[in-house]
Design an enzyme around this catalytic site. Structure first.
Site, short mmCIF file in Angstrom:
data_model
loop_
_atom_site.label_atom_id
_atom_site.label_comp_id
_atom_site.label_asym_id
_atom_site.label_seq_id
_atom_site.Cartn_x
_atom_site.Cartn_y
_atom_site.Cartn_z
N LYS A 177 5.34 1.67 -3.13
CA LYS A 177 5.32 3.01 -3.73
C LYS A 177 5.54 2.86 -5.22
CE LYS A 177 4.83 7.29 -2.44
NZ LYS A 177 4.15 7.81 -1.23
N GLY B 245 -2.62 8.31 -4.38
CA GLY B 245 -1.94 9.49 -4.90
C GLY B 245 -0.68 9.85 -4.12
N ASP B 246 0.07 10.77 -4.65
CA ASP B 246 1.23 11.38 -4.00
C ASP B 246 1.51 12.63 -4.85
OD1 ASP B 246 3.44 10.61 -1.82
OD2 ASP B 246 4.52 11.49 -3.49
N THR C 141 -4.45 13.69 5.20
CA THR C 141 -3.03 13.82 5.55
C THR C 141 -2.77 15.12 6.30
OG1 THR C 141 -2.56 12.61 3.52
CG2 THR C 141 -0.69 13.59 4.65
N LYS D 36 5.43 3.47 8.38
CA LYS D 36 4.28 4.35 8.55
C LYS D 36 2.99 3.53 8.63
CE LYS D 36 4.11 7.53 5.40
NZ LYS D 36 3.81 8.50 4.31
N ASN E 260 -1.96 19.07 -1.86
CA ASN E 260 -2.97 18.41 -1.04
C ASN E 260 -2.65 18.47 0.45
OD1 ASN E 260 -3.62 15.47 0.28
ND2 ASN E 260 -5.35 16.32 -0.83
N GLN F 140 7.20 3.79 3.89
CA GLN F 140 5.78 3.43 3.93
C GLN F 140 5.51 2.20 4.79
OE1 GLN F 140 3.89 5.52 1.46
NE2 GLN F 140 2.21 5.08 2.85
N LYS G 85 0.85 -1.19 0.00
CA LYS G 85 0.00 0.00 0.00
C LYS G 85 0.88 1.23 0.00
CE LYS G 85 -3.89 2.28 0.34
NZ LYS G 85 -3.47 2.99 -0.90
N SER H 204 -6.87 5.97 3.72
CA SER H 204 -6.94 5.09 2.55
C SER H 204 -7.40 3.70 2.98
CB SER H 204 -5.57 4.97 1.88
OG SER H 204 -5.32 6.08 1.04
P1 NDP Z 1 0.92 17.70 -4.41
O1 NDP Z 1 1.36 17.32 -5.77
O2 NDP Z 1 -0.52 17.94 -4.15
O3 NDP Z 1 1.69 19.02 -3.94
C1 NDP Z 1 3.07 19.06 -3.90
C2 NDP Z 1 3.51 20.44 -3.43
O4 NDP Z 1 4.90 20.41 -3.16
C3 NDP Z 1 3.30 21.51 -4.49
O5 NDP Z 1 3.05 22.75 -3.88
C4 NDP Z 1 4.65 21.52 -5.19
O6 NDP Z 1 4.94 22.73 -5.87
C5 NDP Z 1 5.59 21.29 -4.05
N1 NDP Z 1 6.82 20.65 -4.55
C6 NDP Z 1 6.89 19.52 -5.30
N2 NDP Z 1 8.16 19.23 -5.60
C7 NDP Z 1 8.91 20.20 -5.01
C8 NDP Z 1 10.29 20.47 -4.96
N3 NDP Z 1 11.17 19.67 -5.56
N4 NDP Z 1 10.70 21.54 -4.25
C9 NDP Z 1 9.80 22.36 -3.64
N5 NDP Z 1 8.49 22.16 -3.66
C10 NDP Z 1 8.04 21.10 -4.34
O7 NDP Z 1 1.49 16.58 -3.44
P2 NDP Z 1 1.04 16.20 -1.95
O8 NDP Z 1 0.59 17.41 -1.23
O9 NDP Z 1 0.14 15.04 -2.06
O10 NDP Z 1 2.41 15.66 -1.35
C11 NDP Z 1 3.32 16.52 -0.66
C12 NDP Z 1 4.24 15.68 0.21
O11 NDP Z 1 3.46 14.95 1.16
C13 NDP Z 1 5.06 14.62 -0.53
O12 NDP Z 1 6.31 14.48 0.13
C14 NDP Z 1 4.25 13.35 -0.34
O13 NDP Z 1 5.07 12.19 -0.43
C15 NDP Z 1 3.75 13.55 1.09
N6 NDP Z 1 2.57 12.80 1.47
C16 NDP Z 1 1.41 12.87 0.76
C17 NDP Z 1 0.29 12.18 1.17
C18 NDP Z 1 -1.00 12.29 0.47
O14 NDP Z 1 -1.99 11.69 0.96
N7 NDP Z 1 -1.12 13.01 -0.63
C19 NDP Z 1 0.33 11.31 2.36
C20 NDP Z 1 1.57 11.37 3.09
C21 NDP Z 1 2.64 12.08 2.63
P3 NDP Z 1 4.79 22.80 -7.47
O15 NDP Z 1 3.32 22.85 -7.72
O16 NDP Z 1 5.53 24.02 -7.86
O17 NDP Z 1 5.42 21.55 -8.01
O1 2IT Z 2 3.08 8.90 1.43
C1 2IT Z 2 1.93 8.48 1.64
O2 2IT Z 2 1.61 7.95 2.71
C2 2IT Z 2 0.93 8.66 0.58
N1 2IT Z 2 1.25 9.23 -0.44
C3 2IT Z 2 -0.45 8.10 0.75
C4 2IT Z 2 -0.47 6.63 0.43
C5 2IT Z 2 -1.84 6.00 0.42
O3 2IT Z 2 -1.86 4.81 0.06
O4 2IT Z 2 -2.84 6.62 0.75
#
Ligand code: NDP
Ligand code: 2IT
Length: 450
Positions: free
Chosen positions: A126, A165-166, A210, A114, A242, A111, A90, A382
């Site tokens: 992943k 997603g991620d 998240t 976590k 997100n 993961q 997952k 999830s």
């Molecule tokens: P999104 O794609 O929704 O948003 C990513 C954000 O981070 C954007 O604002 C983006 O800016 C910025 N970003 C991406 N790459 C870079 C970089 N190299 N340097 C600086 N800023 C950057 O992703 P999420 O919000 O889903 O994910 C954000 C983080 O949270 C990741 O590390 C992900 O692994 C983690 N995460 C996500 C979960 C989820 O449920 N979605 C769960 C747990 C962890 P720009 O638009 O300019 O690219």
């Molecule tokens: O990093 C993470 O935990 C996620 N991107 C969410 C993974 C999930 O299966 O909901």
């Protein structure tokens, strides 16, 4: 150092010398579980650590698609099926040009730990691609997702491997991926992907989970240290995706003042407090850039990013929430935050603090909520989405949100008590690693040599 640990660390470094993010994640976990390894010399004979750090399977594949100009473009797809020890693989899918095997492996490895902390039956995995969704039309995104799923479908299933997603993969992409999976398999298998739209099997509160979960964890951590709270605290949040958006929403609900958010190009500082509805409109509806915030709020300031140190960490704040990407908060930035009086860091992104930044925060007694615990609310929800798909029944928003809240409280308590047990009070980084490792080790021993 413990001899067995040293041997494993040397071997993993030699074998994976080019994979720096993966090695960084493995090293952090291994070093912080040393007191547990000391207590269990029997782990060496059964190669417990060697088995834990080697992915069960890595799949890489070609993803060709036709862009709007009629040109065929080829990308590389990945799925790292790291561990099925406590449930189906997952973990999310990331579409970003930086994606490579090292990043996929580090994320899959994190993961496992976590997902274990959530207490729910989910293993670790992943995936993703080096495809850049920025600037692509809807049609291009759809064709890319369909091509990606045409290969991925043979490796996943609701009891096998459940992606979500991620970075770069949100509800739109999950929709296209789900549609193609259903078309090929000719069956409605709701639990094969999570983060689905509400109209065809998604869960209420998954989108928020998240970010909300991160703030629930932060609330517990602050309360447990001199009864502090988020009320009237200044908060800065990197990213505007997100995780960042819903962390901001919950922080505001708790009475905090969020003064800055960012994207990969720069950050916005609004001393009056960030207008979250505007950020949502720019980012969620228009997929625009954060600097567009200044078109409406003239009093706000924009700082462009010039090097690896994001300008957001130079802003004075009580609480910093890195919610963008790995290694986005360097030692330099950590020093600026500490000089400016930061009290707590909450990792919304995966491994956002460099190793040196983490060590610096801990050495300066800054409260640090580690990613694998603090951002686990997303994957936990999830798993709740998967349960609803199996039940063929949907839970109301409040019920899912309550479950999420309870899970985050449990995770915080596990981290706290594991740290205490090993006299590492308030080191939640070690606490998270020890709590999850202990549970995984038990499951591994119970299942024999596999
Ligand atoms: P999104 O794609 O929704 O948003 C990513 C954000 O981070 C954007 O604002 C983006 O800016 C910025 N970003 C991406 N790459 C870079 C970089 N190299 N340097 C600086 N800023 C950057 O992703 P999420 O919000 O889903 O994910 C954000 C983080 O949270 C990741 O590390 C992900 O692994 C983690 N995460 C996500 C979960 C989820 O449920 N979605 C769960 C747990 C962890 P720009 O638009 O300019 O690219
Ligand atoms: O990093 C993470 O935990 C996620 N991107 C969410 C993974 C999930 O299966 O909901």
């Amino acid at each position: 150092m413990n001899k067995y640990l040293e041997k494993v660390l040397n071997e993993v470094t030699k074998k994976n010398f080019s994979e720096k993010e993966y090695l960084q994640a493995v090293e952090e976990v291994l070093l912080s579980i040393e007191p547990v390894i000391e207590k269990h010399p029997e782990y060496e004979k059964i190669a417990l650590l060697e088995r834990m750090i080697e992915p069960e399977r890595i799949i890489t594949f070609r993803v060709p698609y036709v862009n709007d100009k009629g040109q065929v473009i080829v990308h590389r797809g990945y799925r790292v099926q790291f561990s099925s020890l406590i449930g189906p693989y997952k973990g999310g899918l990331r579409f970003d040009p930086s994606v490579n095997q090292s990043i996929m492996k580090f994320l899959g490895f994190e993961q496992i730990f976590k997902n274990t902390l959530t207490g729910l039956p989910i293993g670790g995995g992943k995936g993703g691609s080096d495809f850049d969704p920025k600037g692509k039309s809807d049609g291009e995104i759809m064709r890319f997702c369909q091509s990606f799923m045409t290969e991925l479908q043979r490796h996943i299933g609701q009891d096998v491997d459940v992606p979500a997603g991620d970075i770069g993969v949100g509800e739109r992409e999950i929709g296209y991926l789900f549609g193609q999976y259903k078309r090929i398999k000719d069956t409605y298998e709701g639990g094969v992907l999570t983060g689905k739209g509400l109209s065809y099997g998604g869960s209420l509160a998954r989108k928020e989970a998240t970010g909300f979960g991160l703030i629930y964890f932060m609330r517990e951590m602050l309360a447990s240290n001199n009864n502090q709270s988020l009320k009237d605290k200044t908060v800065t949040i990197s990213g505007s995706g997100n995780v960042a958006i819903y962390a901001c929403q919950k922080a505001l609900e708790y009475g905090a003042k969020v003064v800055a958010m960012s994207d990969s190009k720069g950050c916005v500082y609004d001393k009056n407090g960030i207008d979250l509805e505007l950020v949502k409109e720019i980012k969620e509806q228009r997929r625009g850039r954060i600097y567009e915030y200044l078109n409406i709020h003239k009093q706000a300031e924009y700082f462009e990013r010039e090097n690896e140190d994001s300008p957001i960490w130079a802003i004075k704040t009580d609480i910093a929430l890195p919610c963008a990407t790995q290694n986005e908060l360097t030692l330099n930035s950590a020093k600026k935050l500490v000089t400016n009086g930061v009290i707590a860091i909450g990792e919304g992104a995966n491994m956002p603090c460099t190793k040196e930044a983490t060590e610096y925060f801990l050495a300066n007694n800054i409260l640090l909520a580690p990613a694998k615990a603090a951002n686990a609310g997303g994957v936990a929800t999830s798993a709740i989405e998967m349960s609803q798909n199996s039940m063929r029944y949907y839970m109301p928003f409040e019920q899912v949100d309550n479950e999420l809240n309870k899970i985050m409280i449990n995770i915080f308590n596990s981290c706290k008590s594991a740290a205490k047990e090993y006299n590492l009070e308030n080191n939640y980084v070690a606490g998270a690693n020890i709590a999850s490792f202990t549970k995984l080790a038990k499951a591994m021993i119970a299942q024999g040599i596999v």
